[in-house]
Design an enzyme around this catalytic site. Structure first.
Site, short mmCIF file in Angstrom:
data_model
loop_
_atom_site.label_atom_id
_atom_site.label_comp_id
_atom_site.label_asym_id
_atom_site.label_seq_id
_atom_site.Cartn_x
_atom_site.Cartn_y
_atom_site.Cartn_z
CD GLU A 30 79.75 29.74 23.27
OE1 GLU A 30 78.79 30.52 23.10
OE2 GLU A 30 80.58 29.85 24.20
CD GLU A 68 80.04 36.32 26.37
OE1 GLU A 68 79.83 35.38 27.15
OE2 GLU A 68 80.21 36.17 25.15
#
Length: 1021
Positions: free
Chosen positions: A118, A196
């Site tokens: 992604e 992240e």
């Protein structure tokens, strides 16, 4: 309380979490059909027809037109087959695409690959090879984009100015047609994924999800590590000689197939035009014709001996919480009935006879959240979760078995009484009213919702499937309810008291936990026919449900902007009748300004206690209004109490009066005072251990004169000297002298609106202020040199650090504020590209336009990990970026400058999508007492007069030798014997030799006491 749309849960607190542009988002439902679908929405003034599809059910107040496009045959190996188009008048165009695969499809030897893909598809395409080209294009034209990976779905979305929509759509489509995914970018983007993951590690909700997933049967995809990190995507593959590049391309080829995709687009073009664009632009999306991954056979993943046990967990935050969870068969097929929503409505009720009502009376609990959030973690093709999470007090933690027993009693009562048609129809009516008069939402959010719904519901319910309760079916509700028994439940108990007693550790997030059998005494009681508490009962009929939806006639001339309709020495009211959105709703906002709040840190703590206990006192009587779509919020302002009320205007005055009545008659018993004092101390601690919160607190402590820090508030509370008598005295003092300033907008007349201010003054009986109370702080003028304030992070063991480099500009006018906005808009994409994409310093990097009590400045912030970079190195990289940006800005062409100006103008010209946006903007003017209600128009006029030379000169002036610069570093703390460090004082650190030119601030009061203070300033000229 019940939550609508994507979150079918009932709660007094709680929120669903998940990854964004690489964070696992969870929102997964079973796909209805194998072919891809596309939904397009927009209002159009281009050529072509605009005939909508009457089969798509929409709200009567929805001005948009919708059309579905579906190819008769899906045998082609290229192109998306099934689309819906929507026509609506908006200035921003948007699109979202949902791929029907997610982290469940991760290969076992590459955890996090779906999430990583992604990220990677955004990094250039064969047609548009620039690595950061799409983001740069969007930023140049006032747009934005994002993406998220869920268990069984991955969603991409963007928005942009309408005139650039077709080009943006073409650029974006190439990510699904021929993405580059170049080898050189892989290692760099792995660092973004890892950052992240590192940012998510301190989140207790994410930690609970990973621990819970580990309880699934071996081989079930819930046990996978969906986030991915440097270890799983770089280090381990290298050891095992896995070619991540080849596997990434193979995964894209297998799973990013057109027949898994649904698309939603919104623009102002006609439906025919949108349909034509989509057919042309997306015709090249490959279709591999392979069956979609199907996990629906993997049912009952938590039917294991390990599930029905008690798990004790050490949280990151200081919080006691009990979560009771059941795993049920997938419930998405029952979307017409929504059994879990009905159950959660009752479990999460806060009125008389509810679970939380009794727990609050015992001072055992602060909040309760119950239901299914519809994230992929909570709902997918293999199971549906039903969970009840209760935030406990210290006393509640000591009695957690009794808390669980009360929950099981309520469930047993519901099972014995059976589903109640009256209650179901009441919920149905409330949600139908909300849908009938729904307000428009941000286009980028709307297309995201639709493209996901297209994977879940038939065409007629694309817009309503997740909104409405269509059919009362006691059989379906009873079937779900019958499974919510003690012997099928999992108990998860979080508490800092567990530290040192939890020898087990979850693999990926490092959560410490222990496992034990549920106590025999309680197991035997729950397996028997236990008695029910006589205090428990179902809610009575709701008196707050609106029945009058008529639109009122104006009783004064209509105005474009709010006008002051009444004023005296105790308050004033601004008013605007809504004749634009034409819905039977209204917004009431008041700021009760007091001189006593900022007098001491102790007063600030007492004010926090006052507002929190007021909310507690209101929770039960006001809950019926809350679930009837009458929302209220009590906020602790810097200089006063902020009261916000909104919803259907018919019964809104009842709620407003209820709030004022409780404020006028405020009281607190000793037990409630103790409960909230204990909870507030934990709240302060939980704020201070977050690097981004601590960084903000330190920065404002330096800049704003007279501000009390969060550390000082924590000290005032931790000293233990506060009493309930002091709180009651503060309450009386607070209500003695006030200035009440309000704004009413919506479906009320001016005379009705004036009565709200009248009710405040009559009910509270306060005197006028002896002197005006400023609603801003005075700000220090930073010296003409660089200063560094470096503090040690207060969360031991958290690898995250934060660096903010702030440049102070000073007292400026509206034109210069707009110029600074333009500068930051120019800076956003290069900042992202330099600091994140190329230097991989962290996941969150961003420039910001700062308005600190009327004093302007701009900053660049990087959230990084101390395990990778020290804060001084990060600052040097920020400076390197700012220097390169100065060169880029100096070389800016007039054409590029004008393009960015146009983009910002278009953004400011955008019509409000709903009344709340207009109210928020107007309220900001009232709350800051600036009253420039036409600020956007004046900023647009200022933008049109700006020159490239002016922008370049302004930036270089603030970057020269005479700049006023403040750097704030929150550096990783050293590990200690306890996870819960001391937060009652800050530890200041000196600058390292790398920053020898900076002067270290080792004591903030000593630094600021000799500095000049700017006068109070408002940006109104």
């Amino acid at each position: 309380m019940p939550q609508t749309n994507k979150s079918r849960s009932t709660s007094a607190s709680g929120s669903s979490t998940g990854p964004d542009r690489g964070e696992e988002r969870g929102e997964e439902r079973e796909e209805a059909e194998p072919e891809p679908k596309v939904q397009v929405q927009e209002a159009g003034d281009g050529g072509g027809e605009n005939t909508g599809d009457p089969e798509i059910i929409k709200s009567p107040s929805d001005p948009k037109q919708y059309r579905r496009y579906q190819r008769v045959s899906s045998n082609s190996n290229k192109g998306i087959d099934d689309c819906v188009f929507v026509y609506v008048c908006v200035c921003q165009s948007a699109a979202a695409l949902c791929v029907g695969i997610g982290s469940f499809s991760d290969p076992n030897d590459l955890p996090g690959l779906a999430h990583f893909l992604e990220h990677m598809v955004f990094m250039g395409s064969e047609k548009y090879p620039s690595e950061n080209g799409f983001d740069a294009f969007l930023k140049k034209h006032g747009g934005s984009d994002n993406a998220s990976t869920d268990c069984e779905r991955t969603v991409f979305q963007f928005d942009v100015q309408r005139k650039k929509f077709r080009e943006a759509l073409d650029r974006w489509a190439q990510f699904f047609i021929c993405p580059l995914m170049i080898r050189d970018a892989i290692d760099r983007e792995v660092e973004a994924v890892d950052s992240e993951y590192q940012l998510a590690k301190p989140s207790d909700s994410h930690r609970k999800e990973m621990l819970f997933g580990s309880l699934a049967k071996p081989g079930h995809p819930m046990g996978k590590f969906c986030w991915g990190n440097a270890q799983t995507l770089k280090t381990e593959p290298r050891k095992k000689r896995i070619n991540v590049y080849k596997r990434l391309r193979s995964f894209w080829k297998r799973h990013y197939s057109a027949h898994y995709m649904t698309l939603a687009v919104q623009s102002k073009e006609k439906l025919d035009t949108l349909e034509e664009w989509v057919k042309e632009i997306f015709s090249g999306v490959p279709n591999n014709a392979q069956p979609k991954p199907d996990f629906s056979e993997l049912l009952d993943p938590f039917d294991t001996p390990a599930f029905n046990k008690l798990y004790r967990v050490v949280p990151v935050r200081k919080v006691h919480a009990l979560t009771i969870t059941w795993s049920l068969p997938p419930q998405e097929k029952h979307y017409r009935v929504k059994p879990l929503h009905y159950i959660s409505w009752l479990i999460g009720h806060e009125g008389t006879g509810s679970i939380l009502s009794i727990l609050r009376r015992k001072c055992w609990a602060m909040a309760l959240f119950g239901g299914n959030s519809e994230t992929g973690f909570d709902q997918n093709s293999t199971y549906s979760i039903f969970s009840i999470s209760i935030t406990l007090t210290d006393q509640g933690f000591q009695n957690f078995y009794q808390v669980a027993h009360l929950v099981f009693q309520y469930l047993k009562m519901m099972q014995s009484l059976g589903p109640q048609q009256r209650i179901y129809e009441e919920i149905q009516k409330i949600e139908a009213n909300e849908f009938h008069y729904q307000e428009q939402t941000d286009p980028i959010e709307y297309v995201e919702d639709i493209c996901e719904n297209m994977q879940l519901f038939p065409k007629e319910h694309f817009l309503t499937g997740d909104q409405l309760m269509f059919q009362y079916s006691p059989e379906v509700i009873s079937a779900a309810l019958s499974l919510l028994t003690p012997d099928r439940s999992n108990l998860l108990l979080l508490s800092p008291d567990h530290e040192g007693h939890c020898p087990l550790r979850e693999k990926w997030f490092g959560t410490h936990y222990s496992v034990e059998d549920i106590q025999q005494e309680w197991r035997e009681r729950w397996n028997g026919d236990f008695e029910l508490s006589s205090d428990l009962h179902l809610p009575v009929k709701n008196k707050f449900i609106a029945t009058d939806f008529s639109l009122k006639l104006s009783d004064c001339p209509d105005t474009e902007l709010p006008v002051r309709v009444t004023a005296n020495d105790r308050g004033c009211l601004w008013y605007k009748k809504d004749n634009k959105f034409n819905i039977p709703k209204a917004y009431i906002r008041f700021h009760l300004i007091s001189p006593v709040i900022q007098q001491s840190a102790k007063n600030l703590v007492l004010f926090d206690l006052l507002v929190n206990i007021l909310g507690h006192n209101l929770a039960e009587p006001a809950y019926e209004a809350d679930v009837a779509q009458l929302d209220y919020k009590l906020s602790v302002g810097e200089h006063g109490l902020v009261i916000k009320v909104k919803g259907f205007n018919h019964k809104l005055p009842l709620l407003f009066h209820l709030i004022l009545d409780h404020l006028a008659d405020f009281s607190a018993c000793q037990d409630v005072f103790n409960m909230f004092s204990e909870q507030l101390k934990k709240t302060y601690f939980n704020i201070l251990i977050r690097p981004e919160k601590l960084g903000k607190d330190v920065r404002l402590l330096v800049l704003e004169h007279g501000r009390w820090s969060m550390v000082e508030k924590y000290q005032a509370l931790a000293d233990g000297g506060l009493t309930v008598e002091e709180l009651m005295e503060f309450s009386r003092t607070f209500k003695t002298q006030l200035y009440a300033e309000g704004l009413v907008q919506g479906n009320f007349t001016s005379q009705e609106s004036i009565q709200f201010l009248q009710y405040i003054t009559d009910k509270l009986q306060f005197s006028k202020l002896p002197a005006e109370v400023p609603v801003l702080f005075r700000v220090v003028e930073l010296p003409l040199k660089q200063h560094l304030c470096k503090v040690k992070a207060l969360n031991k063991g958290d690898a995250n650090s934060e660096v903010t480099v702030y440049y102070q500009s000073g007292l400026k006018n509206l034109r210069e504020h707009t110029l600074m906005e333009l500068l930051v808009m120019h800076m956003e994409e290069p900042c992202f590209d330099f600091l994140r994409t190329k230097e991989t310093l962290g996941y969150h990097v961003y420039p910001t336009c700062r308005n600190t009590s009327g004093v302007l400045g701009f900053s660049v912030t990087v959230e990084t990990q101390a395990t990778k970079f020290n804060t001084e190195l990060v600052e040097l990289k920020i400076e390197e970026f700012l220097s390169s940006f100065g060169e880029k800005l100096s070389a800016l062409t007039d054409s590029a400058f004008n393009t960015q100006v146009t983009a910002l103008v278009k953004l400011k010209e955008c019509e409000d999508t709903h009344l709340g946006e207009e109210v928020d903007r107007n309220w900001a003017e009232v709350a800051t007492q600036q009253y420039v209600f036409n600020r956007l128009h004046r900023e647009i006029e200022a933008l049109k007069q700006m020159t490239r030379a002016e922008l370049v000169s302004w930036y270089l002036e603030h970057r020269g030798h005479n700049c006023r610069k403040l750097s704030v570093h929150v550096s990783q703390s050293q590990s200690g014997s306890s996870s819960y460090g001391e937060v009652s004082k800050l530890t200041f650190l000196p600058a390292s030799p790398k920053m020898a030119a900076a002067t270290s601030i080792m004591d903030i009061p000593s630094f600021t006491q000799s500095l000049t203070l700017f006068p109070y300033h408002k940006i109104i000229q």
